[in-house]
Design an enzyme around this catalytic site. Structure first.
Site, PDB file in Angstrom:
ATOM      1  N   GLY A  70      10.289   7.594   4.722  1.00 48.59           N
ATOM      2  CA  GLY A  70      10.523   6.937   6.013  1.00 48.59           C
ATOM      3  C   GLY A  70      10.865   7.943   7.098  1.00 48.59           C
TER       4      GLY A  70
ATOM      5  N   ARG B  41       4.349   7.903   2.148  1.00 50.90           N
ATOM      6  CA  ARG B  41       4.945   7.677   0.827  1.00 50.90           C
ATOM      7  C   ARG B  41       3.771   7.847  -0.130  1.00 50.90           C
ATOM      8  NH1 ARG B  41       9.899   5.537   2.192  1.00 50.90           N
ATOM      9  NH2 ARG B  41       9.972   3.966   3.847  1.00 50.90           N
TER      10      ARG B  41
ATOM     11  N   ASP C 184      18.905   5.438   6.266  1.00 46.12           N
ATOM     12  CA  ASP C 184      19.733   4.771   5.254  1.00 46.12           C
ATOM     13  C   ASP C 184      21.038   5.526   4.995  1.00 46.12           C
ATOM     14  OD1 ASP C 184      17.553   3.107   5.081  1.00 46.12           O
ATOM     15  OD2 ASP C 184      16.777   4.005   3.234  1.00 46.12           O
TER      16      ASP C 184
ATOM     17  N   ASP D 215      21.810   7.655   2.734  1.00 43.91           N
ATOM     18  CA  ASP D 215      22.167   7.384   1.337  1.00 43.91           C
ATOM     19  C   ASP D 215      21.841   8.547   0.395  1.00 43.91           C
ATOM     20  OD1 ASP D 215      19.438   7.270   1.489  1.00 43.91           O
ATOM     21  OD2 ASP D 215      19.226   5.449   0.307  1.00 43.91           O
TER      22      ASP D 215
ATOM     23  N   ARG E 225      17.757  -0.017   2.666  1.00 46.86           N
ATOM     24  CA  ARG E 225      17.249  -0.050   1.279  1.00 46.86           C
ATOM     25  C   ARG E 225      18.353  -0.533   0.339  1.00 46.86           C
ATOM     26  NH1 ARG E 225      12.422   1.817  -0.544  1.00 46.86           N
ATOM     27  NH2 ARG E 225      12.118   3.083   1.294  1.00 46.86           N
TER      28      ARG E 225
ATOM     29  N   ALA F  64      31.561  -7.281  14.813  1.00 47.37           N
ATOM     30  CA  ALA F  64      31.014  -8.465  14.135  1.00 47.37           C
ATOM     31  C   ALA F  64      32.116  -9.166  13.335  1.00 47.37           C
ATOM     32  CB  ALA F  64      29.875  -8.057  13.215  1.00 47.37           C
ATOM     33  N   GLU F  65      31.876 -10.432  13.055  1.00 43.00           N
ATOM     34  CA  GLU F  65      32.874 -11.224  12.339  1.00 43.00           C
ATOM     35  C   GLU F  65      32.679 -11.175  10.835  1.00 43.00           C
ATOM     36  OE1 GLU F  65      31.455 -12.437  15.330  1.00 43.00           O
ATOM     37  OE2 GLU F  65      33.358 -11.800  16.211  1.00 43.00           O
TER      38      GLU F  65
END
Ligand code: F6P
Length: 321
Positions: free
Chosen positions: A11, A72, A128, A130, A172, A187-188
């Site tokens: 990506g 990819r 990501d 990650d 991902r 955000a909640e």
């Protein structure tokens, strides 16, 4: 003069073009001949390789995506294709390689480097965020800013109606993008795979808040949980709120790179080229850990799972129960 090549794999992420530009400029400073490998591992197999100079990278610093494109590649799983890829590098006398990519790309490179005599530095580049061993991957800052802008806009319309929005972010298998976005956009709710959520206690909390006047809810759900529909239905049925769902999708991967991603791209390239010049044969990933650049052996990175900083997880836990 020695030759050095750069390619992107997997990506794309914003900041890749800044790295590509600095690669050409710094390679020239170091008396190396810079090459581009276009179209990622697919292009490496097909010999899509070109010698470049500073003109090839003018006017790209502000662009998202990657001017050398990416892919990819399934074909790279086959030894015969990897052999062809190696032969292509040899044809240009390239024995030093920088790969901008994520975990999957580094796994592929790990196999490639074990089979063939090539020196390689991987620069973690994925929205990501990650990759094991690094706190930061190139492009994550721009992606977070794009999500922030989208959420600020969603909040405008959400607050105009008495509505909830369920917003799905990419990532991902990793909840980092959702977590940081939920925290920084106020955000909640935050639904990520790293934290077990509790809808019963969330229901009690929201029922009280709705009674006290809460008029809208923003819930961020990581694609990694696959729970976007479930959360949407729960808000509709259990909280009796009108809901809209929004999958942010690939806009998170585009956009002009942030100042931080630009500076980090430059640093990554300086360190990567210096290392490849200084060391004869390395297969390493350049990481940014505890505010320092470090090199990790590729074996110490692939096959290990990135863990989100526990301090961030603690901050987000309030949004999960
Ligand atoms: O790895 C980056 C990423 O954008 C993930 O967040 C997402 O799951 C995936 O790539 C999407 O892949 P593709 O661009 O192939 O649709």
């Amino acid at each position: 003069m020695n030759s050095i090549a750069i390619m992107c794999s997997g990506g794309d992420s914003s900041g890749m073009n800044c790295a590509i530009k600095k690669f050409v400029e710094y390679a020239n400073d170091k008396n190396l001949i810079p090459y581009f490998i276009y179209d990622g591992l697919e292009g490496l197999i097909d010999g899509n390789i070109q010698k470049v100079n500073y003109k090839d990278v003018s006017g790209i610093i502000h662009l998202g995506g990657t001017v050398i494109r990416t892919s990819r590649s399934k074909r790279f799983y086959e030894f015969s294709n990897r052999k062809t890829a190696y032969d292509n590098l040899q044809n240009y006398n390239i024995d030093k390689l920088i790969v901008l990519g994520g975990d999957g790309s580094f796994k592929a490179m790990n196999i490639f480097c074990q089979e063939f005599d090539i020196s390689f530095v991987g620069v973690p580049s994925t929205i990501d965020n990650d990759v094991y061993g690094t706190d930061y991957c190139l492009g994550v800052d721009t992606a977070l800013n794009i999500i922030k802008d989208a959420l600020d806009e969603i909040r405008d319309t959400s607050s105009s109606f008495k509505r909830a929005f369920v917003v799905e972010t990419m990532g991902r298998d990793c909840g980092y993008l959702a977590l940081v976005s939920a925290l920084t956009s106020g955000a909640e709710m935050c639904i990520i795979p790293e934290i077990k959520y509790d809808l019963d206690s969330l229901k009690l909390k929201f029922e009280k808040e709705i009674k006290d006047g809460r008029s809208y809810i923003i819930a961020i759900v990581s694609e990694a949980t696959k729970d976007t529909q479930k959360i949407k239905n729960w808000i509709q049925e259990d909280l009796k709120f009108e809901v809209r769902e929004m999958v942010l999708g690939h806009i998170q991967r585009g956009g002009s790179p942030s100042v931080y991603d630009r500076l980090m791209a430059f640093e990554f390239i300086f360190y990567a080229i210096d290392r490849l010049v200084e060391q004869k044969k390395i297969n390493e990933i350049l990481v940014y850990k505890d505010a320092e650049f470090k090199f990790l052996d590729i074996d110490d990175v692939v096959d290990k799972v990135y863990q989100i900083d526990p301090k961030l997880l603690k901050l987000a836990s309030k949004l999960t129960r």
